[in-house]
Design a protein around this motif. Structure first.
Motif, mmCIF file in Angstrom:
data_model
loop_
_atom_site.group_PDB
_atom_site.id
_atom_site.type_symbol
_atom_site.label_atom_id
_atom_site.label_comp_id
_atom_site.label_asym_id
_atom_site.label_seq_id
_atom_site.Cartn_x
_atom_site.Cartn_y
_atom_site.Cartn_z
ATOM 1 N N THR A 154 0.842 -1.193 0.000
ATOM 2 C CA THR A 154 0.000 0.000 0.000
ATOM 3 C C THR A 154 0.878 1.243 0.000
ATOM 4 O OG1 THR A 154 -0.178 -0.096 2.419
ATOM 5 C CG2 THR A 154 -1.928 -1.134 1.129
ATOM 6 N N TRP A 155 0.400 2.275 -0.677
ATOM 7 C CA TRP A 155 1.252 3.434 -0.943
ATOM 8 C C TRP A 155 0.448 4.732 -0.865
ATOM 9 C CZ3 TRP A 155 6.139 3.796 -0.357
ATOM 10 C CH2 TRP A 155 6.856 4.861 -0.897
ATOM 11 N N ASP A 156 1.147 5.836 -1.046
ATOM 12 C CA ASP A 156 0.538 7.162 -1.021
ATOM 13 C C ASP A 156 -0.183 7.447 -2.338
ATOM 14 O OD1 ASP A 156 1.636 7.738 1.514
ATOM 15 O OD2 ASP A 156 3.532 8.350 0.604
ATOM 16 N N ASP A 192 -3.370 7.192 -0.912
ATOM 17 C CA ASP A 192 -4.468 6.544 -0.224
ATOM 18 C C ASP A 192 -4.298 5.027 -0.300
ATOM 19 O OD1 ASP A 192 -6.836 5.936 0.974
ATOM 20 O OD2 ASP A 192 -8.119 6.977 -0.451
ATOM 21 N N PRO A 193 -4.031 4.351 0.788
ATOM 22 C CA PRO A 193 -4.188 4.788 2.169
ATOM 23 C C PRO A 193 -2.930 5.389 2.784
ATOM 24 C CG PRO A 193 -3.733 2.460 2.149
ATOM 25 C CD PRO A 193 -3.790 2.884 0.702
ATOM 26 N N GLY A 194 -1.826 5.439 2.032
ATOM 27 C CA GLY A 194 -0.547 5.845 2.591
ATOM 28 C C GLY A 194 0.398 4.661 2.679
ATOM 29 N N GLN A 195 1.677 4.943 2.752
ATOM 30 C CA GLN A 195 2.672 3.873 2.770
ATOM 31 C C GLN A 195 2.456 2.924 3.944
ATOM 32 O OE1 GLN A 195 6.726 5.222 2.738
ATOM 33 N NE2 GLN A 195 7.561 3.238 3.297
ATOM 34 N N ASP A 196 2.315 1.627 3.629
ATOM 35 C CA ASP A 196 2.219 0.567 4.627
ATOM 36 C C ASP A 196 1.006 0.703 5.551
ATOM 37 O OD1 ASP A 196 4.421 -0.878 3.811
ATOM 38 O OD2 ASP A 196 5.816 0.236 5.062
ATOM 39 N N ARG A 197 -0.064 1.336 5.076
ATOM 40 C CA ARG A 197 -1.231 1.521 5.924
ATOM 41 C C ARG A 197 -2.400 0.650 5.456
ATOM 42 N NH1 ARG A 197 -0.906 8.130 6.687
ATOM 43 N NH2 ARG A 197 1.131 8.144 7.669
ATOM 44 N N SER A 226 -3.870 2.979 -3.659
ATOM 45 C CA SER A 226 -2.581 3.202 -4.321
ATOM 46 C C SER A 226 -1.612 2.095 -3.931
ATOM 47 C CB SER A 226 -1.997 4.555 -3.915
ATOM 48 O OG SER A 226 -2.850 5.606 -4.316
ATOM 49 N N ILE A 227 -0.842 1.601 -4.908
ATOM 50 C CA ILE A 227 0.086 0.507 -4.650
ATOM 51 C C ILE A 227 1.434 0.792 -5.298
ATOM 52 C CG2 ILE A 227 -1.676 -1.279 -4.381
ATOM 53 C CD1 ILE A 227 -1.230 -2.103 -7.234
ATOM 54 N N ARG A 228 2.456 0.135 -4.794
ATOM 55 C CA ARG A 228 3.806 0.263 -5.346
ATOM 56 C C ARG A 228 4.532 -1.061 -5.164
ATOM 57 N NH1 ARG A 228 8.202 4.991 -3.631
ATOM 58 N NH2 ARG A 228 9.969 4.212 -4.868
ATOM 59 N N ALA A 229 5.335 -1.430 -6.143
ATOM 60 C CA ALA A 229 6.094 -2.677 -6.071
ATOM 61 C C ALA A 229 7.322 -2.514 -5.162
ATOM 62 C CB ALA A 229 6.536 -3.105 -7.469
ATOM 63 N N MET A 277 10.582 -0.344 -5.096
ATOM 64 C CA MET A 277 10.981 -0.093 -6.483
ATOM 65 C C MET A 277 10.247 1.148 -7.009
ATOM 66 S SD MET A 277 11.604 -3.996 -7.909
ATOM 67 C CE MET A 277 10.116 -4.783 -7.275
ATOM 68 N N GLU A 278 10.338 1.426 -8.288
ATOM 69 C CA GLU A 278 9.860 2.686 -8.830
ATOM 70 C C GLU A 278 8.374 2.921 -8.533
ATOM 71 O OE1 GLU A 278 13.471 1.729 -11.314
ATOM 72 O OE2 GLU A 278 11.882 0.628 -10.273
ATOM 73 N N ASP A 279 8.035 4.192 -8.301
ATOM 74 C CA ASP A 279 6.648 4.585 -8.065
ATOM 75 C C ASP A 279 6.044 5.055 -9.384
ATOM 76 O OD1 ASP A 279 4.228 5.469 -7.158
ATOM 77 O OD2 ASP A 279 5.012 7.189 -6.051
ATOM 78 N N TYR A 280 5.146 4.246 -9.948
ATOM 79 C CA TYR A 280 4.484 4.597 -11.201
ATOM 80 C C TYR A 280 3.084 5.172 -10.980
ATOM 81 C CZ TYR A 280 8.009 2.723 -14.347
ATOM 82 O OH TYR A 280 9.177 2.536 -15.062
ATOM 83 N N GLY A 281 2.758 5.484 -9.732
ATOM 84 C CA GLY A 281 1.447 6.049 -9.455
ATOM 85 C C GLY A 281 0.309 5.087 -9.729
ATOM 86 N N VAL A 282 0.529 3.792 -9.486
ATOM 87 C CA VAL A 282 -0.485 2.782 -9.777
ATOM 88 C C VAL A 282 -1.583 2.845 -8.708
ATOM 89 C CG1 VAL A 282 -0.923 0.321 -10.122
ATOM 90 C CG2 VAL A 282 1.262 1.327 -10.838
ATOM 91 N N PHE A 283 -2.826 2.820 -9.135
ATOM 92 C CA PHE A 283 -3.923 2.851 -8.176
ATOM 93 C C PHE A 283 -5.139 2.152 -8.757
ATOM 94 C CE2 PHE A 283 -4.250 6.678 -10.739
ATOM 95 C CZ PHE A 283 -5.592 6.703 -11.099
ATOM 96 N N TRP A 284 -6.067 1.833 -7.846
ATOM 97 C CA TRP A 284 -7.375 1.284 -8.221
ATOM 98 C C TRP A 284 -8.457 2.205 -7.708
ATOM 99 C CZ3 TRP A 284 -4.188 -2.103 -10.018
ATOM 100 C CH2 TRP A 284 -4.650 -3.058 -10.922
ATOM 101 N N TYR A 285 -9.454 2.454 -8.546
ATOM 102 C CA TYR A 285 -10.691 3.079 -8.101
ATOM 103 C C TYR A 285 -11.752 1.991 -7.960
ATOM 104 C CZ TYR A 285 -9.346 7.973 -8.874
ATOM 105 O OH TYR A 285 -8.762 9.204 -8.796
ATOM 106 N N VAL A 286 -12.432 1.965 -6.851
ATOM 107 C CA VAL A 286 -13.596 1.106 -6.666
ATOM 108 C C VAL A 286 -14.786 2.023 -6.422
ATOM 109 C CG1 VAL A 286 -14.696 -0.647 -5.227
ATOM 110 C CG2 VAL A 286 -12.254 -0.816 -5.765
ATOM 111 N N THR A 287 -15.777 1.965 -7.292
ATOM 112 C CA THR A 287 -16.965 2.803 -7.177
ATOM 113 C C THR A 287 -18.112 1.991 -6.585
ATOM 114 O OG1 THR A 287 -16.298 4.146 -9.072
ATOM 115 C CG2 THR A 287 -18.626 4.219 -8.438
#
Length: 583
Positions: A101-103, A105-110, A165-168, A176-186
């Motif tokens: 988990t990353w910034d 939302d929800p933030g790093q390691d949250r 938001s997620i990061r490898a 590793m690199e932050d590509y701004g990967v995220f999921w929206y759930v509606t």
């Protein structure tokens, strides 16, 4: 599973939401039946880096964003390309690849309400841990190969749009690199009347966050104490006095520098815009007369809106969320003077002649709507906060000790005034008090300023009602920093006792904190509201201070902060134990 494959688009096109086998999805109350769906997959980029020394990962596509009914589950897929020279080894610490988990939302390691392992407040959706979304599925992912990570997300019960938001990373070695990967759930539909309000669309975290007042260039030192979420700074001095915030740096760049310093250190900047009272001619009249006089002065209000426009232009030029908290106390004084209808309070708005505000009414409703309009035009990244002054109804639950029905009626009046503004503020700021309880006792002779458990319960009830009626989440702001634990707290200037920080962050079971979260509170921002009140800094310039105890305050100071270091210690302990996930 590991290898560059041309069929990736086919796979992500057929990934569809999967219903939970444990229970049927909960149907929300809406005008039409809830229907789930999945958006189109996102294809890989035309090219990716390759051969970078060490561990590296490049985003390589993902499945589409789902729309889910409350309680429904969906399987998500994301591909990462091994762009480094070292392979990823399943199950081997220091070499195994995970998604974390990353910034923002929800933030790093949250923890997040969208998935987890059932710990730290996360739902049990089969993740490796509450803060590890997925592990590499193949035993070996070599350089120039692709790993398809899969994980399950679950829809929360309240309609809205939720972000993950997620990061490898290589577990035990590095992110590793932050590509701004995220999921929206509606989650479709409208929240039932009286239900918990949704988070603002750009709110940066699903965790209960802590922040504090912090001056320019202070972000790094603040963040070194604890992984705070926010810091705040007043913008004041008056719009036509020659000493307002726009003069603090050349080119009115004070907000620019503050935002950039915050962003470099992982903090969300909050500006408390406090310009009405300190502008001329009202700045010589005191409150509330000065506020009321300035609102009705065409020249002053023209300068006021021009000043606000510059703030939005500076904030809008930056990336990331910025919070602007609009005029503490002003709205309470307006309600006190003119009643629960803000249209009855005169204020020069359209009459200022500012083109952007043409047609807006010359009253307090027009004033609030003007703030929103300027934000919309110049700074869509800014979240605007209305300031809730409970005393605007000419009652005070702390001193009157009102029964529940009366507290509900007062909260309804506060909410009615807010909604009558007709202004789309994003959230509400509220406060306990602007001074430590013993500051008020010793400096003002106020013997009723201490809060008991019943007072906190009434406050939670009031906030719950206001949040439900306005459908806005709440930030508690400028919370006194005194405590009753440290020897430094001997009820002298800068060292006055209070119990707010203890009530919230020295409760091992987190029952008090959870009560505020259920009421709609999403953050607590601490800071003193006057010189002489307790500071989580060495405002007294007396260094490490350990006078003789005056009661149960027997702990030695942890540093030079005037509160004995208590607040920063409690903040660090809160984050170390894992943040509270917001409902």
């Amino acid at each position: 599973m590991a290898g560059r494959v041309s069929t990736f688009l086919l796979l992500i096109a057929i990934v569809a939401p999967l219903r939970s086998s444990a229970a049927a999805p909960v149907t929300i109350v809406a005008s039409a039946p809830c229907m789930s769906s999945a958006g189109p997959g996102i294809p890989p980029p035309a090219s990716v880096p390759s051969g970078l020394p060490g561990f590296h990962a490049a985003w390589y596509g993902q499945s589409g964003y789902p729309t889910l009914c409350p309680g429904e589950r969906s399987t998500a897929t994301v591909a990462f390309y091994n762009s480094g020279t070292r392979g990823w080894v399943q199950g081997k610490m220091g070499e195994v690849a995970y998604l974390g988990t990353w910034d923002p939302d929800p933030g790093q390691d949250r923890a997040t309400p969208l998935g987890g392992d059932g710990t730290q407040g996360s739902p049990a959706t089969g993740w490796p841990r509450y803060n590890r979304v997925a592990a590499q599925p193949a035993p070996w992912v070599g350089p120039n190969q692709v790993s398809w990570f899969q994980f399950t997300v679950i829809a929360p019960q309240i309609p809205g749009t939720y972000r993950l938001s997620i990061r490898a990373l290589i577990e035990g070695a590095q992110w590793m690199e932050d590509y701004g990967v995220f999921w929206y759930v509606t989650v479709p539909g409208t929240a039932p009347a009286g239900s918990l309000a949704p988070l603002p669309a750009r709110w940066p975290s699903r965790a209960m966050e802590i922040g504090m007042s912090d001056g320019p260039d202070g972000a790094a030192a603040m963040r070194a104490t604890a992984p705070f979420g926010f810091r705040y700074q007043y913008l004041a001095g008056g719009v036509n006095t020659g000493g307002g915030w726009a003069t603090w740096n050349a080119g009115a760049r004070f907000p620019t520098y503050y935002i950039q310093d915050s962003a470099r250190n992982g903090l969300v900047p909050v500006f408390t815009y406090y310009q009405m009272l300190q502008s001329a001619p009202g700045n010589g009249m005191g409150e509330p007369a000065g506020d009321i006089a300035n609102m009705q002065n065409t020249a002053t209000m023209g300068a006021y809106f021009a000043d606000l426009r510059v703030l939005f232009q500076r904030a809008g030029a930056e990336s990331g969320t910025v919070v602007v908290h609009v005029e503490p106390d002003l709205w309470g004084y307006i309600q006190q003077r003119y009643g629960d209808d803000p249209a009855a309070a005169p204020a020069k708005v359209g009459a200022t002649g500012m083109a952007e505000l043409a047609g807006l009414p010359d009253n307090a409703s027009g004033l609030a709507r003007a703030v929103i309009k300027l934000r919309d035009l110049y700074a869509p990244n800014v979240l605007l906060a209305y300031h809730l002054s409970y005393w605007g109804i000419n009652h005070d639950p702390l001193y009157e000790k009102a029964p529940d029905a009366t507290v509900d009626a007062w909260a309804t009046r506060s909410a009615t005034f807010f909604t009558s503004l007709g202004a789309a503020f994003d959230l509400v700021f509220a406060e306990f008090s602007d001074r430590d309880a013993d500051f008020k006792r010793f400096q003002n002779g106020d013997t009723g300023a201490w809060w008991s458990a019943n007072d906190f319960a009434r406050n939670v009830r009031y906030l719950t009602k206001v949040s439900a009626l306005t459908q806005k989440r709440i930030v508690m702001w400028q919370i006194p920093l005194g405590n009753t634990k440290m020897r430094a707290m001997n009820n002298t200037w800068d060292h006055y006792q209070d119990n707010k920080s203890e009530w919230l962050f020295d409760d091992p079971g987190r029952a008090n904190l959870s009560a505020y979260a259920r009421a709609g509170v999403i953050a607590f921002l601490f800071g003193r509201g006057a010189d002489g009140a307790t500071c989580a800094c060495d405002a007294a310039r007396d260094g490490v201070t350990n006078p003789a105890p005056i009661g149960a305050n027997t702990r030695d100071s942890l540093g030079a902060d005037d509160d004995g270091g208590y607040f920063r210690e409690r903040a660090a302990a809160y984050y170390a134990a894992g943040t509270l996930t917001l409902p």
